[in-house]
Design an enzyme around this catalytic site. Sequence first.
Site, PDB file in Angstrom:
ATOM      1  N   LEU A  95       0.836  -1.206   0.000  1.00  0.00           N
ATOM      2  CA  LEU A  95       0.000   0.000   0.000  1.00  0.00           C
ATOM      3  C   LEU A  95       0.871   1.257   0.000  1.00  0.00           C
ATOM      4  CD1 LEU A  95      -2.672   1.509   0.115  1.00  0.00           C
ATOM      5  CD2 LEU A  95      -2.575   1.368   2.611  1.00  0.00           C
ATOM      6  N   TYR A 124      -4.300   5.724   7.265  1.00  0.00           N
ATOM      7  CA  TYR A 124      -3.994   6.760   6.268  1.00  0.00           C
ATOM      8  C   TYR A 124      -3.270   8.009   6.765  1.00  0.00           C
ATOM      9  CZ  TYR A 124      -6.765   3.920   3.158  1.00  0.00           C
ATOM     10  OH  TYR A 124      -7.209   2.885   2.397  1.00  0.00           O
ATOM     11  N   PHE A 405     -18.330   7.135  -0.971  1.00  0.00           N
ATOM     12  CA  PHE A 405     -17.787   6.471  -2.166  1.00  0.00           C
ATOM     13  C   PHE A 405     -16.762   5.445  -1.759  1.00  0.00           C
ATOM     14  CE2 PHE A 405     -15.413  10.328  -1.321  1.00  0.00           C
ATOM     15  CZ  PHE A 405     -14.098   9.921  -1.376  1.00  0.00           C
TER      16      PHE A 405
END
Length: 405
Positions: A95, A124, A405
């Site tokens: 990632l 993140y 989303f």
Amino acid sequence: MTDHDIRVLDDSQYRAAHTLFRGTLHYPPAADDGWKLAQDSYEPGRAFGAFADDELIGTVQAFSSQMAVPGGAVVPHAAVSRVGVRVDWTRRGVLSALQRAQLRSFVESGDVVATLRASESLIYGRFGYGVATRYRTVRIDRSRAKPRTRITGRVRLVDLEPGEQLVRSLYEQVAPRRVGTIGRWPAWWSMGLHQPSRDERPKIAVRSSDGEDDGYLIYKVKPGVHDASESKPTTLDVIDLWARTPEAWADLWLFALGVDLVAEVTAEGRPVDEPLEWLLGDRRACKTTAEEDETWLRLVDVPAALSARTYRDRAGTAPVLIGVRDTYLPDNTGTYRVSADGVSRVTDAPELVLDVDTLASAYLGDVSFSTLAATRRLDVVEPDAPARADALFAVPEIPWCGTFF
Ligand SMILES: CC(C)(COP(=O)(O)OP(=O)(O)OC[C@H]1O[C@@H](n2cnc3c(N)ncnc32)[C@H](O)[C@@H]1OP(=O)(O)O)[C@@H](O)C(=O)NCCC(=O)NCCS
């Protein structure tokens, strides 16, 4: 030297990437009709794959969009999605390599910001994403709600096909007025509205006043029993609700609360400051069942992002010198002088210093610099700097995105 490499995917590889991503979330591959809808959402140059010996082991993708920032400007925005690494390759830097490639591509394509929704909250921050908006989930016991007021305009049901164009155009007019909202790409609408199964298709109600449409509600009713105390009550789920005026907003909620044989009205992803309780006779009929992080924001181009928004011009608010650290996009590292007149990059010593993910959390105004200082998320050099930054970054309305989303 790594044991994998990152490549831009082409359209012959999108379905494999989609299947890999779904697998990382423990979902089966999309059926052909579901894939038909998803396929259109892949944009050339926006999907990346990680490969080991030519085998796909990870993927990440983005949709092109815009985001509304304080002061009314709308900036180029990449909506990051479908992030997944195959289970036998996790925690080996895949990632991280995908993120590096994707962030570089955002710089090249002129995206000022990127956002995502995080499956887990510890992933993140290291890539420069910070929580910038929140939402709440509500459940209203309809038998107790007893709204205090009645619909004043006209709310009518419209069929899905003509309704889609209508709601898309209303959304585009209404949403950008709120800080944190984003432009929705065509496939977002088609995937939300045109589920393969007819039973799952939502209903659309449009509100008008004096012949002009000024808001809409998209909802689904899940049949059950008509009593909220039962384990499976009939539930009306508010999926999307946008209104140009407070009158239209109230009418659309009153419509949702007025549907017969519904025991509960639920809504996920609503603004934390939506005044639903004040519409009801019994305010305790409305329960907030969750309040969660919504937008994870990445300032891709810090100078452009800081310059795009406006700053509160309160009499006597002095400028502040903000030092930014960005390990993934080091061009952003530096000191920025922020004042009511605008932003410039300077060589002076900073008065407060923070990582780019922390700046992202403060950027739309959802959290103050004083709070970030109190929780030791930033380094204070000049003791009054957080208060000056608070005054400049203050916003009149809590930011909210409202698009999943
Ligand atoms: C989340 C996911 C994409 C991470 O991929 P990965 O290749 O294992 O990540 P990396 O090896 O590059 O990890 C980078 C860093 O993040 C940390 N990290 C990765 N996933 C994490 C998680 N779920 N929770 C906490 N830390 C995590 C790693 O420990 C590593 O830390 P370090 O830099 O201090 O060593 C992968 O685990 C996955 O596909 N999960 C299931 C699907 C999913 O949740 N997708 C995200 C949708 S938003």
